[in-house]
Structures are given as C-alpha cells and as structure tokens.
Design an enzyme around this catalytic site. Structure first.
Site, mmCIF file in Angstrom:
data_model
loop_
_atom_site.group_PDB
_atom_site.id
_atom_site.type_symbol
_atom_site.label_atom_id
_atom_site.label_comp_id
_atom_site.label_asym_id
_atom_site.label_seq_id
_atom_site.Cartn_x
_atom_site.Cartn_y
_atom_site.Cartn_z
ATOM 1 N N CYS A 72 3.159 -3.240 -3.897
ATOM 2 C CA CYS A 72 2.289 -2.816 -2.795
ATOM 3 C C CYS A 72 1.101 -2.085 -3.407
ATOM 4 C CB CYS A 72 3.058 -1.898 -1.855
ATOM 5 S SG CYS A 72 2.036 -1.174 -0.551
ATOM 6 N N CYS A 109 1.184 1.859 -2.365
ATOM 7 C CA CYS A 109 2.165 2.834 -2.868
ATOM 8 C C CYS A 109 2.855 2.405 -4.164
ATOM 9 C CB CYS A 109 3.205 3.134 -1.796
ATOM 10 S SG CYS A 109 4.377 1.785 -1.508
ATOM 11 N N CYS A 116 5.913 2.459 2.513
ATOM 12 C CA CYS A 116 4.760 3.188 3.062
ATOM 13 C C CYS A 116 4.270 2.652 4.410
ATOM 14 C CB CYS A 116 3.597 3.191 2.063
ATOM 15 S SG CYS A 116 2.792 1.595 1.822
ATOM 16 N N CYS A 159 3.664 -15.160 3.754
ATOM 17 C CA CYS A 159 2.229 -15.361 3.577
ATOM 18 C C CYS A 159 1.607 -13.969 3.458
ATOM 19 C CB CYS A 159 1.685 -16.117 4.789
ATOM 20 S SG CYS A 159 -0.047 -16.530 4.672
#
Length: 139
Positions: free
Chosen positions: A54, A57, A106, A128
């Site tokens: 991510c 985070c 997060c 996706c």
C-alpha cells in the site's frame, strides 16, 4: 474519503496528514476512492518479482506471482497476499454493484475485485488495482 465503515485502522492519520504525505493524485485515489487513468500505471505490465505494498501505509498486499495481464488498463492480481490484508466494501456508485478493495491496515482505496470473468487463474477473481495505490519492493 467517504467512510462506509466505522472501522478503526492500525494506521489512522488525520486528513491533513494524509494530504502532506501523499501527492495530489495519490490522495485522490487512496483517500477519496478515485481511479487513475487506464494504461497509466508503470505496474500494469511490470514483470518484476516482489511484493506490492500500500503506497499510503506500506502494508504488504500482493505478490508478483499472483499478478496477471488482464489487458484492462490496471495492474491485476488473482488473490491478495493474505485475506486479512484487504477488506471488501459494497460499492453501488456509478449505477452498478461492485466490490471495493481497501487496505485493511489504513483503509485506503485500492480498486475493485471482480469474479467470474473467465480468466485462467486459480481463483477466477480479478483484483483490479490502481497502480498509484501501490509501491513495489523487488525481491
């Protein structure tokens, strides 16, 4: 981002902090559930072996081994690294019912997951994911 859950996340920052840490485009996708332009992600065709995190985070979300070319304009995966890494939210925007995928660490918007599209993958799922929502750590 419009909160669709009352969940508290391990990484929880005030909105102004997210705006400081993320570019305007990253903020739009990750915190406002936007979508990047199709075919604009460096990760769509990237074959680097590693882990996708991510961007907000740095939680580990997907492995390159589960990435496949869905020719849809965004990086596609057939499964997350582990089910507890993502969360699923019903999304009824745009006049259709979809399943939004968020980072479980997060709460940032990653993209959507679609089932039953007939891809030759072990799960018949297509995560996706907006490339701008990810960072890649090569092995």
């Amino acid at each position: 981002m419009s909160d669709k859950t009352d969940k508290t996340y391990a990484v929880d920052r005030p909105d102004e902090k997210w705006r400081e840490e993320l570019s305007a485009a990253e903020y739009h996708v990750l915190r406002q559930a936007g979508t990047e332009r199709p075919f604009s992600s460096e990760y769509e065709k990237d074959e680097t072996v590693g882990v996708y995190r991510c961007r907000a985070c740095q939680a580990e979300l997907f492995r390159s081994e589960t990435k496949f070319d869905a020719q849809c304009g965004w990086p596609s995966f057939y499964t997350p690294l582990a089910e507890d890494r993502v969360e699923y939210i019903e999304d009824v925007t745009l006049g259709m019912k979809r399943t939004e995928v968020r980072c479980a660490n997060c709460g940032s918007h990653l993209g959507h997951v679609f089932a039953g599209e007939g891809f030759a993958t072990p799960t018949d799922l297509r995560y996706c994911i907006n490339g701008i929502a990810l960072s890649l750590d090569a092995d």
